[in-house]
Write an enzyme that holds these catalytic residues in place. Structure first.
Site, PDB file in Angstrom:
ATOM      1  CG  PHE A  23      -0.239  -0.301   2.524  1.00 55.17           C
ATOM      2  CD1 PHE A  23       0.624   0.620   3.114  1.00 55.17           C
ATOM      3  CD2 PHE A  23      -0.462  -1.505   3.176  1.00 55.17           C
ATOM      4  CE1 PHE A  23       1.252   0.358   4.315  1.00 55.17           C
ATOM      5  CE2 PHE A  23       0.175  -1.780   4.390  1.00 55.17           C
ATOM      6  CZ  PHE A  23       1.031  -0.843   4.954  1.00 55.17           C
ATOM      7  CB  SER A 251       8.757  -0.818   9.010  1.00 56.50           C
ATOM      8  OG  SER A 251       8.369  -2.134   8.965  1.00 56.50           O
ATOM      9  CE  LYS A 252       4.674   0.083   1.958  1.00 58.97           C
ATOM     10  NZ  LYS A 252       4.687  -0.261   0.518  1.00 58.97           N
ATOM     11  NE  ARG A 253      10.044  -6.618   8.707  1.00 63.03           N
ATOM     12  CZ  ARG A 253      10.463  -6.529   9.977  1.00 63.03           C
ATOM     13  NH1 ARG A 253       9.905  -7.272  10.911  1.00 63.03           N
ATOM     14  NH2 ARG A 253      11.429  -5.692  10.289  1.00 63.03           N
ATOM     15  N   GLY A 256       2.396  -2.004  10.353  1.00 66.64           N
ATOM     16  CA  GLY A 256       1.131  -2.386   9.731  1.00 66.64           C
ATOM     17  C   GLY A 256       0.306  -1.227   9.209  1.00 66.64           C
TER      18      GLY A 256
END
Length: 495
Positions: A23, A251-253, A256
């Protein structure tokens, strides 16, 4: 590089080059916004380039998510490209660099990808056996079909220093000896990020590269590629990173949905408020204002205002949004013309299952504007306007602080008689109910609380008379009758 020098140069061409691997990240959105503002402030061109050459990681869903997020921001670009449609240009550039002797084939199986290699002896820089291989041997192995990566032949043994002037971080330098022989083409013939990015920047005549500080070290490699392309490097401006409250990079990881632009959209942030908030993360106008419209941001934005320190997004596990973002959004909501705010609220009511006319939403909007900070809060603030039956509430809420159930029942019964013969507009309702309070010997508070709870199902609600006018006579009278029944059922002895 002084800002006034950059601004006096020809109209800039800037680019935002996301990789569609997830995203739209809030940090990426800020990079897009800063590029957009710089282009618009200087009457330049905004280029959107999708860096989609990593076929294994790119997804159509990610592409759609990025475009969805960018369109929501409402900031339009002037040109758009896909790197995957420019592969022939990338390979041609790699071959030209190779033909100049500035690159070599690396047949080492472990080195046929883009990632850098390292060992216990320190950072991997190059494989002498590959770098020093004769042209004849290299050509023979390639003709035999042996796979290879094409690597840039970084200058060594010359005492050369690579340097550039970063608009934000100032002069930057690094010994060429410290840069590994990075890949230009992978063993499958696909261009690496470094090659594709620089070739496209040169071909599209990008004049200023405004990107995250985490790319600063890549710039030294990119200087060499521009040199190999006989192209003048763009001006570089690296932006401070967005970090979590604990100082870690967003961070996306790890973090979230909290770092996704669509999370803000779905919660009910206005795009102009979100843009305003992101601009204040790592940049500030010279007058230190915080509430800024898009026009004001465009006028005020210069790279001189970008800070070097990383910017903290102050979210919590129980609250995903920075308080400043919410505060700014509330201010932008109050600044919207009422009809526009009403239009923006309609989808949230629809999504909640409240299928109402634009006229009804338009009548409700002025009553809740001061009571919401996010568009999504409108549903909770105004649900009683749209339902046939109120949600269950505690009958004790009908009882004034200085009173009992009998008083509350007397108030409701008297109000029912008065309202049956009263015009349902704000002034008539206020006059009739204040006169009713006087006839009962009551102050406004003990008179109005039972009525407010009866018609709204809660103590905290929008202004009473305007609310009743929107609900209408029939709804108000029916809800007052139901409240009387609740009181009689819950407090039978006191009646």
């Amino acid at each position: 590089m002084p800002e006034n020098f950059l601004a006096s140069a020809p109209a800039p061409r800037v680019r935002f080059a996301p990789s569609p691997t997830g995203f739209l990240h809030v940090g990426s959105a800020r990079t897009f916004i800063f590029n957009w503002l710089y282009a618009r402030h200087n009457h330049g061109t905004m280029v959107l380039r999708l860096d989609d050459t990593d076929a294994e990681r790119n997804t159509d869903a990610s592409v759609q998510s990025i475009f969805e997020g960018l369109r929501w921001l409402g900031l339009h670009w002037d040109e758009d490209y896909k790197q995957s449609e420019r592969l022939a240009l990338h390979r041609q550039a790699a071959e030209a660099i190779f033909a100049k002797g500035l690159a070599y084939r690396d047949f080492t199986p472990a080195h046929t990808g883009e990632s850098d290699q390292s060992s216990g002896l320190g950072a991997w820089l190059f494989n002498p056996g590959m770098r020093d291989m004769s042209c004849e041997e290299s050509n023979r192995r390639a003709a035999a079909g042996e796979r290879f990566a094409l690597r840039y032949r970084v200058p060594r043994g010359e005492g050369r220093t690579l340097h550039f002037a970063d608009v934000v971080y100032g002069p930057q330098s690094k010994a060429a000896e410290e840069v590994e022989d990075f890949a230009l083409l992978r063993s499958d013939g696909m261009p690496t990020y470094h090659l594709a990015s620089c070739v496209d920047d040169a071909d599209l005549r990008i004049s200023h590269i405004i990107r995250g500080q985490d790319h600063l070290t890549n710039t030294f490699k990119h200087l060499l590629i521009f040199e190999g392309l006989d192209a003048e490097p763009p001006q570089f401006a690296h932006l401070p990173l967005l970090v979590a409250p604990d100082g870690t990079k967003l961070s996306k990881r790890r973090h979230g949905p909290v770092v996704s632009v669509t999370t803000y959209r779905d919660a009910g942030f206005l795009p102009q408020a979100f843009v305003n908030f992101l601009c204040l993360l790592g940049w500030s106008p010279k007058n230190d204002r915080e509430f800024l419209t898009l026009d004001e941001l465009t006028t005020a934005f210069t790279l001189d205002g970008v800070n070097r320190a990383n910017a903290v997004v102050n979210f919590k596990e129980e609250d995903p949004f920075d308080p400043k973002a919410v505060w700014l959004n509330a201010d932008h909501i109050r600044a919207l013309p009422m009809d526009e705010l009403s239009r923006r609220l309609e989808p949230f009511f629809e999504q909640a299952g409240f299928h109402s006319s634009p006229e009804k939403v338009g009548a409700v909007t002025p009553l809740i504007r001061e009571r919401i900070k996010l568009l999504g809060e409108a549903v909770g603030a105004a649900d009683f306007f749209f339902v046939d039956q109120l949600a269950p509430y505690d009958p004790a809420d009908l009882i004034p602080q200085k009173g009992d159930a009998a008083l509350a029942l007397r108030v409701l019964q008297h109000a029912e008689q008065v309202l049956a013969a009263t015009s349902f507009d704000h002034e008539s309702l206020e006059q009739a109910l204040r006169q009713a309070a006087a006839s009962l010997g009551l102050k406004a508070g003990p008179m109005f609380q039972p009525i407010r709870v009866a018609v709204c199902g809660r103590k905290n609600a929008p202004p009473l008379f305007e609310t009743m006018a929107v609900l209408g006579r029939d709804v108000c009278l029916e809800r007052i009758r139901q409240a009387e029944l609740r009181l009689e059922s819950a407090f039978p002895v006191e009646q």
